[in-house]
Design a protein around this motif. Structure first.
Motif, PDB file in Angstrom:
ATOM      1  N   GLN A 129       0.947  -1.169  -0.137  1.00 20.05           N
ATOM      2  CA  GLN A 129       0.110  -0.017  -0.102  1.00 20.05           C
ATOM      3  C   GLN A 129       0.991   1.211  -0.179  1.00 20.05           C
ATOM      4  OE1 GLN A 129      -2.802  -1.338   3.223  1.00 20.05           O
ATOM      5  NE2 GLN A 129      -3.847   0.223   2.367  1.00 20.05           N
ATOM      6  N   CYS A 130       1.897   1.164   0.762  1.00 17.55           N
ATOM      7  CA  CYS A 130       2.877   2.327   1.003  1.00 17.55           C
ATOM      8  C   CYS A 130       3.569   2.657  -0.572  1.00 17.55           C
ATOM      9  CB  CYS A 130       3.881   2.164   1.891  1.00 17.55           C
ATOM     10  SG  CYS A 130       3.509   2.114   3.572  1.00 17.55           S
ATOM     11  N   LEU A 131       3.912   1.564  -1.196  1.00 17.10           N
ATOM     12  CA  LEU A 131       4.495   1.669  -2.453  1.00 17.10           C
ATOM     13  C   LEU A 131       3.656   2.164  -3.471  1.00 17.10           C
ATOM     14  CD1 LEU A 131       6.781  -1.426  -2.618  1.00 17.10           C
ATOM     15  CD2 LEU A 131       7.508   0.828  -2.045  1.00 17.10           C
ATOM     16  N   ASN A 132       2.485   2.033  -3.441  1.00 18.86           N
ATOM     17  CA  ASN A 132       1.320   2.258  -4.100  1.00 18.86           C
ATOM     18  C   ASN A 132       1.140   3.817  -4.001  1.00 18.86           C
ATOM     19  OD1 ASN A 132       0.965  -0.289  -5.652  1.00 18.86           O
ATOM     20  ND2 ASN A 132      -0.802  -0.807  -4.125  1.00 18.86           N
ATOM     21  N   TYR A 133       0.965   4.199  -2.996  1.00 22.03           N
ATOM     22  CA  TYR A 133       0.745   5.701  -2.667  1.00 22.03           C
ATOM     23  C   TYR A 133       2.007   6.368  -3.301  1.00 22.03           C
ATOM     24  CZ  TYR A 133      -3.288   4.598   0.084  1.00 22.03           C
ATOM     25  OH  TYR A 133      -4.520   4.081   0.596  1.00 22.03           O
TER      26      TYR A 133
END
Length: 185
Positions: A129-133
């Motif tokens: 999720q962090c990478l996607n943001y």
């Protein structure tokens, strides 16, 4: 400020922190369940706490990223990038275990309701999720929304800094888990 470098640095920090956290799931039961002499959490409880804290931080990160993307149409991202300087020094203490008093909300305290496999899977999802943001806000958009962070009086921080904070929080607890393991030996 080279925003692309900042984003890459945060991705690198996330990868290192999350990889290190993931290694703790492979520890033996004695290490995972050792209660330190100071009455602190076991490694398993720390892992659950990392998941819970990430869960609540990601709610704020999601809201912040949505607002930042909406603000992209109304604010000058290039001007924000030009005037932004990342103050890494003010974040340093967040990643150091015991560097300051940390009073966490009750909903971030481990309750033992989740199994180790489930926690591991959820933390892996949180990493992605962090990478996607970061990929979503790849052109500096994360600077366009600030939210107050009360921990260690950080004040208003942008979405990138929130993600970095999340990674530093994990790093802080890696030290705590290492301390537990050292005491056990």
């Amino acid at each position: 400020m080279d925003i692309f470098r900042l984003i890459q640095d945060i991705k690198t920090h996330l990868k290192l922190s999350f990889n290190e956290v993931d290694k703790w799931f492979d520890k033996d039961n004695k290490t995972l369940n050792y209660q330190p002499s100071n009455g602190g959490w076991t490694v398993q409880q720390i892992l659950e706490h990392i998941y819970l804290t990430n869960f609540y931080l990601l709610i704020l990160i999601e809201k912040g990223s949505k607002k930042a993307m909406r603000n992209y149409n109304d604010l000058d991202v290039n001007n924000e990038i030009k005037n932004y300087s990342f103050n890494q020094e003010k974040f340093e203490k967040v990643g150091k275990y015991g560097a300051f008093e940390w009073i966490r909300p009750e909903h971030m305290e481990p309750k033992g309701e989740l199994g180790l496999k489930e926690i591991r899977s959820l933390i892996s999802l949180q990493y992605h999720q962090c990478l996607n943001y970061l990929d979503l806000m790849k052109n500096g958009e994360g600077l366009l929304c600030k939210t107050t962070m009360t921990v260690n009086d950080l004040g208003k921080i942008n979405v990138y800094e929130y993600i970095y904070f999340l990674s530093l929080h994990a790093q802080r607890h890696i030290t705590q888990m290492q301390n537990n393991e050292l005491e056990l030996m």
